[in-house]
Design an enzyme around this catalytic site. Structure first.
Site, PDB file in Angstrom:
ATOM      1  CG  ASP A 198      -1.617   8.804   2.243  1.00 18.26           C
ATOM      2  OD1 ASP A 198      -1.648   9.486   0.941  1.00 18.26           O
ATOM      3  OD2 ASP A 198      -2.050   8.389   2.919  1.00 18.26           O
ATOM      4  CG  ASP A 233      -1.859   1.086   1.173  1.00 19.91           C
ATOM      5  OD1 ASP A 233      -2.341   2.117   0.238  1.00 19.91           O
ATOM      6  OD2 ASP A 233      -2.134   2.185   2.776  1.00 19.91           O
TER       7      ASP A 233
END
Lengths: 306, 306
Positions: free
Chosen positions: B29, B27
């Site tokens: 952010d 992932d």
């Protein structure tokens, strides 16, 4: 639960029904009219009820119009009415804020997601607000918005309440502001939470479409001031000093109108088949509410006038 | 459920962890950066993993950017990357539509609620669409809209799918169109349903805020193509031919990233504490998901490089 009594065509039953009540709370769309189409015989039916000494109160979840604006619609439709017998969710919200919430400075402003009807009712109750139809909120996000909303420098520290109603000009900027106010502890109110809005013989996004992103983001539910919320019933009772036993709620929707009357412990509820719900809906096992009476159309009550 | 193994500071454990996997799905952010702030040591950590022969794939629910646009962000951050190792929910949606749904004319157009990223990915897959960033949808309702949307004359009969992603220009007109297409049987898809969108160290309305009014209006749930939807995992597996046993999902959110890895039956999941969730979240009784491993920050893995 007992099934409702069908009144259409039964003059004796209609007379007995009418005699039970002093006050009729009437939903508008789907009962009196559909959009801009007035149903046949409505003017005469209301005249007949009034001639029998009954008080009529129009109870609508439409928050886009203030009471005087809504009265114009009655006049345009040819229905005699008094602004004092109109009770909308914008008005209900305004009096809830001014008389129940009683927000104190310096946290007494309302951030409004909605149209002029809400603003006008808030003004009548001297409730300060921002947002609403202010053109400075009707635009795209700028880099300054992202920064200033995130760090709070663009937020009004006096906002203590977010009121979400039907907003035809909803946008990302307004939702972002509303969300931040809620994160900072603002009271969350909704004029009503109808998922759809009937218009032009179809459905459009309702006030619930404006509040549901905020519910989804915050995990909080708003206090809803429209039907079937009993906050609205309490406000109606307070204003009209009605005897609930002698009051009947008339509407086309089981999940708002009929539920509103039943939960408000009114003397009766009357469903009409000219709107959203049909007979099969209250006969269903998971019926939202079952009315005490029903007519095919409101003007069927006039049979008792002859 | 067993609590996760804490790797930070334990070189032996980190080496054992790294040796378990060939592929790291990361992932972005909250893991690599927060908004525009790159975390310290991220470039070196990715370099280290690649130097150990590991494949890195960046998996993001952000649908506002296409893969080439997202790659620009990597470059601007100083992170070497290949467009082929970026997997966003806009791309995931486009390939779901073109390869799984395979809409046939005359009902093969997509009505888009979203930004250019979605449009660019749909174009890449030769999926016809309307809406999106088209300026003719970025305006207030007119009386003609109410009429033409209600009677269908303003609707495109070729639309067979509504795709809702994060739309910074969401408005009443677009929601009204999308709702009517869904009422007429269009397939309901969402790039992702994250309720919020992290930006400027705070939260803003996420893609879920765009689809949730439609869910509320229709009673239908969209097929979501972002994490934790396994439709996205299937698409990743199909593209990279990865061995799930030898793949680890790395993320900061239990309800999207970690759940995504666990439900995808990957060999492992690694949580980082630089984003949304903290240790207390997986220790809670109602934890959305519990990772197999965790580090305080991704760059803690570099300890094994020495």
């Amino acid at each position: 639960m007992a099934l409702p009594q069908h009144l259409s065509g039964d003059v004796v039953a209609i007379n007995a029904f009418i005699d039970k009540f002093d006050v009729f709370l009437l939903d508008c769309d789907g009962v009196l009219w559909s959009g801009d189409h007035l149903f046949e015989g409505i003017v005469e039916t209301l005249e007949f009820l009034r001639s029998r000494g009954k008080k009529t109160v129009f109870v609508t979840n439409n928050s886009t119009k203030s009471r005087p604006e809504y009265q114009k619609k009655f006049t345009a439709m040819g229905i005699p009415s008094d602004v004092e017998e109109i009770f909308g969710s914008a008005y209900s919200s305004a009096i809830y804020i001014s008389r129940i919430l009683k927000l104190e400075p310096p946290k007494n402003k309302v951030f409004v997601l909605g149209e002029a009807g809400i603003e006008n009712e808030l003004r009548t109750e001297n409730v300060p607000f921002i947002g609403g139809t202010d053109p400075s909120f009707r635009r795209d996000m700028t880099p300054e918005d992202w920064q200033g909303i995130a760090d709070g420098s663009l937020l009004d520290p006096e906002v203590g309440c977010v009121l979400a109603g039907l907003d035809f000009h909803v946008n990302y900027l307004k939702l972002s502001h509303a969300y931040q106010y809620l994160r900072r502890g603002a009271v969350f109110l909704a004029t009503n939470v109808d998922s759809t809005f009937p218009m032009n013989h179809n459905f459009f996004p309702g006030a619930g479409s404006i509040s549901v992103p905020l519910i989804n983001m915050t995990g909080q539910k708003p206090v809803a001031l429209g039907k079937p919320s009993q906050a609205m019933m309490d406000a109606i009772e307070g204003k009209f000093q009605l005897n609930r036993e002698r009051t009947c709620m008339v509407g086309d929707r089981l999940d708002t109108d009929i539920k509103f009357g039943i939960e408000g412990k009114l003397g009766g509820t009357l469903a009409v088949l000219t709107g959203v719900n049909k007979q099969a809906d209250w006969e269903a096992k998971d019926a939202a509410a079952v009315p005490a009476f029903y007519v095919d159309k409101l003007s069927d009550l006039r049979a008792a006038a002859q």
